[in-house]
Write a protein that holds these residues in place. Structure first.
Motif, PDB file in Angstrom:
ATOM      1  N   GLY A   1     -38.694 -39.704 -20.830  1.00 38.54           N
ATOM      2  CA  GLY A   1     -38.605 -41.169 -20.810  1.00 38.54           C
ATOM      3  C   GLY A   1     -38.243 -41.689 -19.428  1.00 38.54           C
ATOM      4  N   HIS A   2     -37.250 -41.057 -18.791  1.00 38.54           N
ATOM      5  CA  HIS A   2     -36.832 -41.515 -17.460  1.00 38.54           C
ATOM      6  C   HIS A   2     -37.893 -41.227 -16.406  1.00 38.54           C
ATOM      7  N   ILE A   3     -38.608 -40.087 -16.527  1.00 42.19           N
ATOM      8  CA  ILE A   3     -39.686 -39.808 -15.566  1.00 42.19           C
ATOM      9  C   ILE A   3     -40.767 -40.880 -15.707  1.00 42.19           C
TER      10      ILE A   3
ATOM     11  N   LEU B   1     -29.712 -51.339 -23.365  1.00 40.14           N
ATOM     12  CA  LEU B   1     -30.822 -51.866 -22.554  1.00 40.14           C
ATOM     13  C   LEU B   1     -32.126 -51.794 -23.347  1.00 40.14           C
ATOM     14  N   ASP B   2     -32.331 -50.632 -23.951  1.00 45.07           N
ATOM     15  CA  ASP B   2     -33.574 -50.412 -24.687  1.00 45.07           C
ATOM     16  C   ASP B   2     -33.634 -51.306 -25.926  1.00 45.07           C
ATOM     17  N   TRP B   3     -32.512 -51.389 -26.649  1.00 50.75           N
ATOM     18  CA  TRP B   3     -32.502 -52.209 -27.871  1.00 50.75           C
ATOM     19  C   TRP B   3     -32.677 -53.681 -27.525  1.00 50.75           C
TER      20      TRP B   3
ATOM     21  N   PHE C   1     -24.212 -51.041 -15.183  1.00 47.08           N
ATOM     22  CA  PHE C   1     -23.217 -50.154 -15.802  1.00 47.08           C
ATOM     23  C   PHE C   1     -23.849 -48.814 -16.205  1.00 47.08           C
ATOM     24  N   HIS C   2     -25.080 -48.905 -16.756  1.00 41.86           N
ATOM     25  CA  HIS C   2     -25.759 -47.666 -17.176  1.00 41.86           C
ATOM     26  C   HIS C   2     -25.921 -46.741 -15.977  1.00 41.86           C
ATOM     27  N   VAL C   3     -26.413 -47.299 -14.873  1.00 39.75           N
ATOM     28  CA  VAL C   3     -26.664 -46.469 -13.691  1.00 39.75           C
ATOM     29  C   VAL C   3     -25.336 -45.986 -13.096  1.00 39.75           C
TER      30      VAL C   3
HETATM   31  C1  HEM Z   1     -29.682 -42.979 -12.001  1.00 42.03           C
HETATM   32  C2  HEM Z   1     -30.153 -42.461 -13.103  1.00 42.03           C
HETATM   33  C3  HEM Z   1     -30.636 -43.318 -14.262  1.00 42.03           C
HETATM   34  C4  HEM Z   1     -31.331 -44.494 -14.260  1.00 42.03           C
HETATM   35  C5  HEM Z   1     -31.823 -45.294 -13.048  1.00 42.03           C
HETATM   36  C6  HEM Z   1     -31.545 -44.875 -15.639  1.00 42.03           C
HETATM   37  C7  HEM Z   1     -32.229 -46.002 -16.079  1.00 42.03           C
HETATM   38  C8  HEM Z   1     -32.568 -46.254 -17.390  1.00 42.03           C
HETATM   39  C9  HEM Z   1     -33.423 -47.317 -17.830  1.00 42.03           C
HETATM   40  C10 HEM Z   1     -34.082 -48.327 -16.913  1.00 42.03           C
HETATM   41  C11 HEM Z   1     -33.556 -47.211 -19.180  1.00 42.03           C
HETATM   42  C12 HEM Z   1     -34.535 -47.962 -20.079  1.00 42.03           C
HETATM   43  C13 HEM Z   1     -34.058 -49.121 -20.769  1.00 42.03           C
HETATM   44  C14 HEM Z   1     -35.190 -49.705 -21.564  1.00 42.03           C
HETATM   45  O1  HEM Z   1     -35.935 -48.981 -22.246  1.00 42.03           O
HETATM   46  O2  HEM Z   1     -35.305 -50.918 -21.522  1.00 42.03           O
HETATM   47  C15 HEM Z   1     -32.732 -46.119 -19.618  1.00 42.03           C
HETATM   48  C16 HEM Z   1     -32.562 -45.740 -20.932  1.00 42.03           C
HETATM   49  C17 HEM Z   1     -31.685 -44.768 -21.349  1.00 42.03           C
HETATM   50  N1  HEM Z   1     -30.976 -43.930 -20.540  1.00 42.03           N
HETATM   51 FE1  HEM Z   1     -30.968 -43.931 -18.520  1.00 42.03          FE
HETATM   52  N2  HEM Z   1     -30.972 -43.928 -16.464  1.00 42.03           N
HETATM   53  C18 HEM Z   1     -30.407 -42.965 -15.658  1.00 42.03           C
HETATM   54  C19 HEM Z   1     -29.746 -41.814 -16.076  1.00 42.03           C
HETATM   55  C20 HEM Z   1     -29.396 -41.537 -17.390  1.00 42.03           C
HETATM   56  C21 HEM Z   1     -28.565 -40.431 -17.817  1.00 42.03           C
HETATM   57  C22 HEM Z   1     -27.950 -39.365 -16.889  1.00 42.03           C
HETATM   58  C23 HEM Z   1     -28.454 -40.536 -19.181  1.00 42.03           C
HETATM   59  C24 HEM Z   1     -27.677 -39.697 -20.171  1.00 42.03           C
HETATM   60  C25 HEM Z   1     -27.596 -38.440 -20.158  1.00 42.03           C
HETATM   61  C26 HEM Z   1     -29.219 -41.671 -19.609  1.00 42.03           C
HETATM   62  C27 HEM Z   1     -29.356 -42.108 -20.917  1.00 42.03           C
HETATM   63  C28 HEM Z   1     -30.209 -43.113 -21.343  1.00 42.03           C
HETATM   64  C29 HEM Z   1     -30.439 -43.460 -22.733  1.00 42.03           C
HETATM   65  C30 HEM Z   1     -29.791 -42.803 -23.947  1.00 42.03           C
HETATM   66  C31 HEM Z   1     -31.379 -44.489 -22.738  1.00 42.03           C
HETATM   67  C32 HEM Z   1     -31.944 -45.203 -23.973  1.00 42.03           C
HETATM   68  C33 HEM Z   1     -32.985 -44.343 -24.644  1.00 42.03           C
HETATM   69  C34 HEM Z   1     -33.425 -44.918 -25.955  1.00 42.03           C
HETATM   70  O3  HEM Z   1     -32.609 -45.495 -26.658  1.00 42.03           O
HETATM   71  O4  HEM Z   1     -34.594 -44.762 -26.285  1.00 42.03           O
HETATM   72  N3  HEM Z   1     -29.772 -42.262 -18.493  1.00 42.03           N
HETATM   73  N4  HEM Z   1     -32.147 -45.533 -18.508  1.00 42.03           N
END
Ligand code: HEM
Length: 235
Positions: free
Chosen positions: A88-90, A158-160, A203-205
Motif C-alpha cells: 500500500g505504501h509503495i 487518514l484512510d477512513w 502525526f502519522h508520519v
Molecule cells: C514515513 C513513512 C510513512 C508515510 C509517509 C506514510 C503515509 C501514509 C499515507 C499517506 C497513508 C494513506 C492514507 C489514506 O489512504 O488516505 C497511510 C496509511 C497507513 N499507514 Fe502509513 N506512512 C508511513 C509509514 C507507516 C508505518 C511505519 C506504519 C506502521 C507500521 C504505517 C501504517 C499505516 C496504516 C495502518 C495505514 C492505513 C491502512 C489502512 O487502513 O488501509 N505507515 N500511510
C-alpha cells in the motif's frame, strides 16, 4: 505550525530513512563480526531440505501454533497485513502494474488493513499484562507496541476519513505528489498540508519516523534475522 509540518514531513523523513538503512547495515555487520559461538546451534530437529523447513518455521510458525493457537492466529493475520501495508505504501509513491494483478484501489484494503492491525496490536499489548507474559516483558516491548499502535491509528484515521467518511480532498494523487517530491529531492508538501485533516498525516508520519529510527536497535530486527536463524537451526 508550517515550519513544524515541514520539519516532520521532510527532514525528519530523510533522517528516519537514513537511520533505518544505516542502522540495519550496522547491526548486520556488527553481528557478522562477532566471534562464532562455541555452542552448537543446530540442536533443533534437522529436516531436509533445511531451507524449506526454515521458510515453513518462519512463515507458518508451527511451534507457536502448537503452543498458543490464538497468538498464532493474530501473528499470521498481523504479518499478512504488514505485507499489504508495505505494498500500500509503495503504491502511494507510484502504482506498479504487478500489484494490480488483483485490481484494487490505492490505498489497498479499503481501510480493513488498518482495522486488523489495530485489533492485533491490542491483542499483543494486552496479552503482556497477563502474569506469564508480564514477567518476560521489558519496557522496550511496550514502547514498540504503543509506537506501532499510534502509527496505525493515525494511518487508519487518514484512510477512513477519505474512504469511509468522504473527506476526499487528500487522496492517492496528493500523496503520490508529496512522496515523489521527496524521492527526487525536491520536497513539496503543499498538496498535503492544506486540508483540515492534514494534521493526521503529520502525526502519522511523525510516529512512523520514530518507529523507523527505532527499528534497527529493537526487536524489530527479527524481520531480518529470523530466516537465517531458522536455517542455522535446521542445519
Ligand atoms: C514515513 C513513512 C510513512 C508515510 C509517509 C506514510 C503515509 C501514509 C499515507 C499517506 C497513508 C494513506 C492514507 C489514506 O489512504 O488516505 C497511510 C496509511 C497507513 N499507514 Fe502509513 N506512512 C508511513 C509509514 C507507516 C508505518 C511505519 C506504519 C506502521 C507500521 C504505517 C501504517 C499505516 C496504516 C495502518 C495505514 C492505513 C491502512 C489502512 O487502513 O488501509 N505507515 N500511510
Amino acid at each position: 505550525m508550517d515550519t513544524l509540518n515541514y520539519i516532520i514531513l521532510v527532514p525528519m523523513v530523510y533522517l528516519s530513512f537514513a537511520v533505518f538503512t544505516a542502522g540495519i547495515v550496522f547491526r548486520i555487520v556488527s553481528i557478522l563480526r562477532k566471534p562464532a559461538l562455541p555452542i552448537p546451534l543446530n540442536v533443533y530437529p534437522q529436516k531436509n531440505p533445511a531451507w524449506l523447513h526454515a521458510l515453513i518455521d518462519t512463515f507458518l510458525m508451527p511451534a507457536v501454533f502448537k503452543a498458543k493457537p490464538v497468538m498464532w492466529f493474530f501473528l499470521i493475520v498481523f504479518h499478512a497485513c504488514i505485507v499489504l501495508l508495505v505494498i500500500g505504501h509503495i503504491e502511494l509513491i507510484r502504482p506498479f502494474a504487478i500489484f494490480q494483478i488483483i485490481e484494487h484501489d490505492v490505498f489497498l484494503g479499503r481501510g480493513f488493513v488498518g482495522v486488523t492491525l489495530f485489533v492485533s496490536l491490542n491483542y499483543f499489548l494486552f496479552r503482556r499484562f497477563s502474569s506469564e507474559a508480564r514477567n518476560l516483558s521489558v519496557p522496550e516491548d511496550y514502547f514498540l507496541l504503543i509506537l506501532l499502535l499510534f502509527t496505525v491509528i493515525l494511518g487508519s484515521e487518514l484512510d477512513w476519513a477519505r474512504t469511509w467518511f468522504g473527506y476526499g480532498e487528500m487522496g492517492a494523487g496528493e500523496y503520490q505528489g508529496y512522496l515523489t517530491s521527496l524521492l527526487v529531492l525536491k520536497p513539496d508538501i503543499s498538496e498535503v498540508t492544506y486540508s483540515g485533516h492534514s494534521f493526521m498525516l503529520v502525526f502519522h508520519v511523525f510516529f512512523a519516523n520514530l518507529f523507523l529510527m527505532f527499528f534497527p536497535f529493537s526487536k524489530m530486527m527479527h524481520a531480518i534475522f529470523t530466516i537465517p536463524l531458522n536455517k542455522i537451526r535446521r542445519g
